[in-house]
Design an enzyme around this catalytic site. Sequence first.
Site, short mmCIF file in Angstrom:
data_model
loop_
_atom_site.label_atom_id
_atom_site.label_comp_id
_atom_site.label_asym_id
_atom_site.label_seq_id
_atom_site.Cartn_x
_atom_site.Cartn_y
_atom_site.Cartn_z
CD GLU A 1 -1.98 -1.31 3.57
OE1 GLU A 1 -2.32 -0.04 3.24
OE2 GLU A 1 -3.29 -1.57 3.38
CE LYS B 1 5.93 5.02 6.61
NZ LYS B 1 5.78 6.02 6.88
CG ASP C 1 3.72 12.40 4.89
OD1 ASP C 1 3.77 12.85 6.04
OD2 ASP C 1 4.84 13.79 4.72
CE1 TYR D 1 -2.50 2.62 9.36
CE2 TYR D 1 -2.66 4.29 7.30
CZ TYR D 1 -2.54 3.78 8.89
OH TYR D 1 -1.61 4.76 9.81
CE LYS E 1 9.66 7.05 4.87
NZ LYS E 1 10.57 7.45 6.34
CB CYS F 1 13.68 46.95 11.25
SG CYS F 1 12.22 46.94 10.39
CB CYS G 1 11.76 50.88 9.48
SG CYS G 1 12.08 50.15 10.47
CB CYS H 1 10.66 45.39 12.91
SG CYS H 1 10.15 47.29 12.19
CB CYS I 1 8.17 49.22 9.94
SG CYS I 1 8.84 47.94 9.39
S1 IVH Z 1 0.15 0.11 9.08
C1 IVH Z 1 2.72 -1.00 12.13
N1 IVH Z 1 0.13 1.25 6.74
O1 IVH Z 1 3.39 4.68 9.00
C2 IVH Z 1 1.57 -1.35 11.25
N2 IVH Z 1 0.93 2.73 8.53
O2 IVH Z 1 5.69 4.42 10.63
C3 IVH Z 1 0.46 -0.41 11.28
N3 IVH Z 1 1.11 5.08 8.06
O3 IVH Z 1 1.98 5.18 12.69
C4 IVH Z 1 0.87 0.52 10.38
N4 IVH Z 1 0.56 4.73 5.88
O4 IVH Z 1 1.44 6.72 10.17
C5 IVH Z 1 0.40 1.44 8.08
N5 IVH Z 1 -0.66 1.92 4.94
C6 IVH Z 1 -0.55 2.17 6.23
C7 IVH Z 1 0.15 3.94 6.28
C8 IVH Z 1 0.74 2.90 8.04
C9 IVH Z 1 1.19 5.16 6.90
C10 IVH Z 1 1.96 5.08 8.92
C11 IVH Z 1 1.51 5.16 9.99
C12 IVH Z 1 2.50 4.48 11.07
C13 IVH Z 1 3.50 4.83 9.78
C14 IVH Z 1 4.76 3.64 11.09
#
Ligand code: IVH
Length: 670
Positions: A113, A115, A117, A227, A315, A409, A412, A427, A432
């Site tokens: 899946e 990841k 942010d 998830y 990553k 500043c 000014c 400032c 200004c």
């Molecule tokens: S599974 C331990 N799936 O990544 C497994 N985590 O570093 C439970 N995260 O705290 C997490 N996308 O905030 C999972 N598709 C995804 C994710 C995901 C983002 C984050 C989540 C977690 C962190 C782990």
Amino acid sequence: MAVNPKQEIARLREEIEHHNHLYYILDRPEISDAEYDALFRRLSQLESEHPDLVSPDSPTQRVGATPAENFATICHSIPMLSLGNAFDEDGLRDFDRRVRGILQLDEVDYVAEPKLDGLSVELVYRRGVFEQGSTRGDGRHGEDVTANLRTIPSIPLRLRAHNGAVPELLEIRGEVYIERADLLELNARRESDGLPPFANPRNLAAGSLRQLDPSVTAERPLRIYCYDVGRIEGLTIESQAALLDVLPRLGLRVNPLYEVSRGIEPAIDFYRRLMEEREELPYETDGAVVKVDDFEARRTAGTVSRSPRWAIAGKFPAQQEITRLTDIVVSVGRTGVLTPVAILEPVRIHGVEVTSATLHNEDEIERKGVLIGDTVVVQRAGDVIPQVVKPLPEHRTGTERPFTMPTRCPACGTEVVRFEGEVARRCVNTSCPARFQQSILHFIGRGGLDVEGLGYKLVGKLVETGLVSSLADLFRLDRDALIELERVGPKLADNLLAALDEAKRVPFARFLFALGIPDVGESAAEILAGEFDSLDALTEADEETLTELPDIGPKTAAGIVRFFGNPENRATIADLRHVGLEIVLPTVPQIGGPLKGSRFVFTGTLTSMPRSDAAERVKSLGASVASNVSRTTDYVVVGENPGSKADKASDLGVRRLDEAEFLALLEEHA
Ligand code: IVH
């Protein structure tokens, strides 16, 4: 046949939940926003007539809670783990080797899946009702942010039945996140309101969920993708693939972009494709999560030091480039804060040309050890605002020089001050020119007088040429002087003057916000405007009276008293009144007025009345007025020389009214 209210309420709730599900979860709406709102209005009306029938899981009750003092700590019954990292394809192969070793299998099924942010949260549903939501915290203890999570439309307040039943208990984990486009739009708005932008989606998600006032969270366009699970009772799920299949049936939102992988190679392929295509996704992703599919196998694999052995985050390398930092300049904000900004030789990072990056403050420069002239690493890793990561000292030629924060500043020349406990220098000169330019931008910005067509560059020119040296001068501008300015033609001049003229009638709350009183944002301004009968009454209020108001703390109260006690500010206000600025006091909205629940946006100039009057008219009929068009807007009233809001209305399929249609609508409902 008369339906009893209880039945009608139940039917409406069901219908609204159904359309919520279609819209937020399946992304496949079947009715127009106006129809949806009509259902919603009907439900609100019935509930206000029968308060005893209101229940917390009603779709009308999302933003019900009042601001909290702090967050309660909760304990996750099953710890929320973090993930180990792999940094390339071989890292993922090593992971697979370890997993196969532990499970003693030749081949393992995985699910891959994106990841996300954002911020991870846990949602607890008991007998199908959303009961509690919390942040991950340290994995064992999180914060109870239920009231904030309830405001997120893609989090159902009640689960849908699956196979005729809802589970007795379901703990769901997922990520609260914001889409890139929503973040950009929100940041643009914040900047025009003089607020600092959010650096990245994660900060925004975290900042929004940790708001003590849920109505602030409600205004942030947050979403969730689910998830993972914690405890489940009354439902058996034995694999990730089964989980991702069943969650949407229960009404929970799942990212459709995932793949089941027999052995590690298809998952690696997913990781590679995601890396290449991630710029096209509407959200930020910094990697792929690869998880063992089978839950029994997960139990066998177990956990080491807070990370499961059955999952890993692959990553992506950060999006970094190398360039030269040619200078560090200092910008001055409305409140006088000095911010050092790195000027960079232009460099493209993942499709975006970067020419500058904020360095935040002098401590940050010191910590990074950056010199002017350095070759630096710059990144845009999930971050909207580019950052200087570090200098590359091995590239130094000896000509580099350290940056020192100016003691005066840059705009000014006034000596700057570093207040105790603050990193920033300020400032403190209230006249200004740099601060003044930012103050004007705030004054005429979206939450303030909302003058269309007056942007950063033009304001700069007005200040530079001395045409505007006080807020009231804006209303003294004349056509001839404007046309003399570079790039201002007769048409632009006329539009600008019309827009300014219209902005002269300003609702009380917007005026208070526009003044830029310390700590008085849009919601505090609304509260003050609702509590005081006039500006004069507010001007005379003491700290004690102000502190008693909801949401106004002692610091804000003191700031307000100081602001109105300052003779310069009083003179500014008197001068604004003198040039014809009129503060419009809130009309008490008619409860259940004929336009109750409708949302209006105005763009362009109306010939029959100023926009502020038009806004007051619809408000007095029970409608609300917003400055931006969104899917929840019902009508966009399009006057002469409309702005982009008119196009946006057409794009979103929002009903547009020309002036005649608008007048007819008022007539009809008056
Ligand atoms: S599974 C331990 N799936 O990544 C497994 N985590 O570093 C439970 N995260 O705290 C997490 N996308 O905030 C999972 N598709 C995804 C994710 C995901 C983002 C984050 C989540 C977690 C962190 C782990």
